[in-house]
Design a protein around this motif. Structure first.
Motif, short mmCIF file in Angstrom:
data_model
loop_
_atom_site.label_atom_id
_atom_site.label_comp_id
_atom_site.label_asym_id
_atom_site.label_seq_id
_atom_site.Cartn_x
_atom_site.Cartn_y
_atom_site.Cartn_z
N ARG A 139 0.78 -1.19 0.03
CA ARG A 139 0.15 0.09 0.03
C ARG A 139 1.03 1.06 -0.09
O ARG A 139 0.55 2.26 -0.83
CB ARG A 139 -0.92 -0.13 1.26
CG ARG A 139 -1.85 -1.12 1.03
CD ARG A 139 -2.97 -1.04 2.35
NE ARG A 139 -3.87 -2.16 2.20
CZ ARG A 139 -4.96 -2.16 1.50
NH1 ARG A 139 -5.21 -1.27 0.76
NH2 ARG A 139 -5.60 -3.25 1.50
N GLN A 140 1.97 1.32 0.87
CA GLN A 140 2.88 2.36 0.77
C GLN A 140 3.53 2.41 -0.52
O GLN A 140 3.92 3.67 -0.78
CB GLN A 140 3.68 2.38 1.98
CG GLN A 140 3.01 2.64 3.37
CD GLN A 140 1.94 1.59 3.87
OE1 GLN A 140 2.31 0.37 3.63
NE2 GLN A 140 0.86 2.05 4.09
N ALA A 143 1.34 4.16 -3.03
CA ALA A 143 1.22 5.50 -2.68
C ALA A 143 2.58 6.33 -3.06
O ALA A 143 2.50 7.49 -3.53
CB ALA A 143 1.00 5.95 -1.22
N ARG A 187 2.65 9.32 -5.99
CA ARG A 187 3.24 10.62 -5.97
C ARG A 187 4.50 11.14 -6.69
O ARG A 187 4.49 12.01 -7.00
CB ARG A 187 3.45 10.78 -4.36
CG ARG A 187 2.02 10.82 -3.52
CD ARG A 187 2.31 10.80 -2.02
NE ARG A 187 0.95 11.23 -1.36
CZ ARG A 187 0.86 10.74 -0.22
NH1 ARG A 187 1.48 9.76 0.37
NH2 ARG A 187 -0.45 11.04 0.47
N GLN A 241 -8.32 3.10 2.43
CA GLN A 241 -7.13 2.67 2.63
C GLN A 241 -6.23 3.01 1.30
O GLN A 241 -6.68 2.99 0.27
CB GLN A 241 -6.61 1.01 2.88
CG GLN A 241 -7.28 0.82 3.93
CD GLN A 241 -7.48 -0.59 4.36
OE1 GLN A 241 -6.42 -1.42 4.18
NE2 GLN A 241 -8.46 -1.31 4.92
N ASP A 242 -4.70 3.39 1.79
CA ASP A 242 -3.88 3.61 0.50
C ASP A 242 -4.01 2.43 -0.41
O ASP A 242 -3.93 1.38 -0.20
CB ASP A 242 -2.31 3.70 1.14
CG ASP A 242 -2.07 4.77 1.72
OD1 ASP A 242 -2.51 6.01 1.57
OD2 ASP A 242 -1.57 4.58 2.99
N GLY A 243 -3.89 2.76 -1.56
CA GLY A 243 -3.99 1.90 -2.81
C GLY A 243 -5.37 1.60 -3.34
O GLY A 243 -5.57 0.78 -4.14
N VAL A 264 -5.12 7.86 -1.32
CA VAL A 264 -3.85 8.00 -0.68
C VAL A 264 -3.99 8.70 0.86
O VAL A 264 -5.23 9.34 0.94
CB VAL A 264 -2.57 8.43 -1.18
CG1 VAL A 264 -2.15 7.68 -2.65
CG2 VAL A 264 -2.97 10.02 -2.00
N THR A 265 -3.22 8.38 1.66
CA THR A 265 -3.54 9.11 2.96
C THR A 265 -2.62 10.28 3.22
O THR A 265 -1.50 10.10 2.87
CB THR A 265 -3.20 8.22 4.34
OG1 THR A 265 -4.16 7.10 3.98
CG2 THR A 265 -3.67 8.92 5.49
N ARG A 301 -8.21 11.47 3.84
CA ARG A 301 -8.30 10.62 2.73
C ARG A 301 -8.18 11.58 1.39
O ARG A 301 -8.95 12.65 1.26
CB ARG A 301 -9.40 9.81 2.50
CG ARG A 301 -9.40 8.59 3.62
CD ARG A 301 -7.98 7.94 4.12
NE ARG A 301 -8.30 6.71 5.04
CZ ARG A 301 -8.08 6.83 6.07
NH1 ARG A 301 -7.73 8.21 6.91
NH2 ARG A 301 -8.19 5.69 6.90
N HIS A 302 -7.17 11.25 0.45
CA HIS A 302 -6.93 12.02 -0.75
C HIS A 302 -7.14 11.24 -1.86
O HIS A 302 -7.11 9.91 -1.80
CB HIS A 302 -5.37 12.57 -0.78
CG HIS A 302 -5.03 13.57 0.50
ND1 HIS A 302 -3.89 14.31 0.21
CD2 HIS A 302 -5.52 13.96 1.43
CE1 HIS A 302 -3.80 15.05 1.50
NE2 HIS A 302 -4.58 14.85 2.03
N GLU A 335 -3.11 15.49 -6.61
CA GLU A 335 -3.45 14.88 -5.27
C GLU A 335 -4.28 16.02 -4.67
O GLU A 335 -3.75 17.19 -4.41
CB GLU A 335 -2.25 14.62 -4.35
CG GLU A 335 -2.95 14.11 -3.04
CD GLU A 335 -1.50 13.52 -2.21
OE1 GLU A 335 -1.70 13.24 -0.98
OE2 GLU A 335 -0.23 13.06 -2.88
#
Length: 327
Positions: free
Chosen positions: A81-82, A85, A89, A233-235, A257-258, A264-265, A276
């Motif tokens: 997940r990270q 993100a 980005r 959640q991310d992803g 993404v967080t 939450r973005h 973003e």
């Protein structure tokens, strides 16, 4: 979105571009950490090359550089997940272009290339981000990308996942799971009439005998999103649902993404470039657009579908070729 989407989706995307947030500022130059230098050493990358890649957007890299960076990212961002993100980005500012990719040179009915790192549309951006996050080399990225984009990985205009809800979401259930109805918010039902035979004939002059499909789905109305967005959640994969004249469809997509504050973005590709913004900021921006366009018979934001990134997605084998092995 890619060139296979219908005129309804195209009209919404063009309208959405009328009022856009300012471009993101240039990120400050970063120096590799000791941990990053160690990860780079493990993949045969020296400090100079690492410093260069850390400070170069993905969309300005050459394929060989992308392959090297993906190998490094597997170690630098071990959590999927990270990693998604971070890679998303790293494409902030990538120029947007509609009708971007196709099947050339595998399909004579579509002269667009299979990939373009320099620009994206909303679907291409999400597909590239997912494929890169699941890969440790250029060859593996290219393989996963075709597995995501085409039914069973078979490249062709008739096997591409043209329709977001009925094709892309279902074909990629190994990657994401639709959680729209399980988040606790009330849902709105809608039906699409999908005529793939007419679409392929009109768009590509390709004749296929495909029955018309009535596809039923649900979304969370825009006013109900705030109550459930903390669960995202991310992803996670987002379908933006638009409506006009009693019809609803996914007109745009993006990734969750967080933000640094926990909000939450939405990270997505839309004219003029990848950006973003907070999910609530996007909803507010669309409300302003819809107010300006009131009475013009244009599509308006209705709500969202949310698809949860699976914990350990594994692409199924595909007929044309095996997945490249990792060194």
């Amino acid at each position: 979105m890619h060139k296979k989407l219908g005129l309804l989706a195209l009209s919404l995307l063009l309208a959405a571009c009328a009022h856009q947030p300012p471009p993101p500022p240039e990120p400050p130059r970063v120096a590799p950490t000791a941990a990053q230098l160690e990860s780079a050493r493990k993949v045969g990358m020296d400090a100079t090359e690492l410093g260069s890649l850390l400070n170069k957007p993905l969309y300005k890299m050459q394929p060989a550089e992308v392959g090297r960076f993906l190998a490094f990212e597997q170690l630098d961002q071990p959590k999927l997940r990270q990693r998604i993100a971070a890679l998303a980005r790293k494409n902030l500012g990538q120029p947007y272009e509609l009708f971007l990719l196709g099947e050339f040179p595998y399909e004579i009915d579509d002269a667009q290339p299979l990939f373009d790192l320099g620009k994206s549309d909303c679907v291409v951006f999400a597909e590239h981000t997912y494929a890169m996050a699941l890969s440790a080399s250029w060859a593996e990225f290219f393989w996963v990308l075709q597995r995501i984009r085409y039914r069973d990985g078979v490249i062709g205009v008739a096997t591409r996942n043209h329709y977001t809800e009925a094709d892309w979401n279902l074909a990629n259930r190994w990657l994401v799971t639709d959680v729209t109805a399980s988040l606790g918010a009330p849902t709105q039902a809608y039906r699409q009439r999908i005529d793939r035979q007419a679409f392929l004939k009109k768009q590509f002059k390709v004749q296929r005998d495909i029955a018309v499909q009535n596809f039923d789905d649900v979304y969370v109305a825009k006013q109900d999103v705030a109550a459930i967005e903390a669960q995202l959640q991310d992803g996670d994969f987002v379908n933006i649902i638009s409506s006009r004249g009693g019809e609803s469809w996914a007109s745009h997509v993006g990734l969750i993404v967080t933000g640094a504050d926990g909000s939450r973005h939405l990270l997505h590709s839309a004219e003029p470039q990848v950006r973003e913004e907070t999910l609530q900021g996007f909803i507010a921006r669309m409300a302003e657009r819809d107010a300006r366009q009131a009475g013009q018979n244009k599509a308006q934001l209705a709500g969202f579908k949310f698809l949860r990134l699976n914990d350990a997605p594994e692409p199924p084998p595909m007929a044309p070729q095996p997945r490249p092995k990792r060194s």
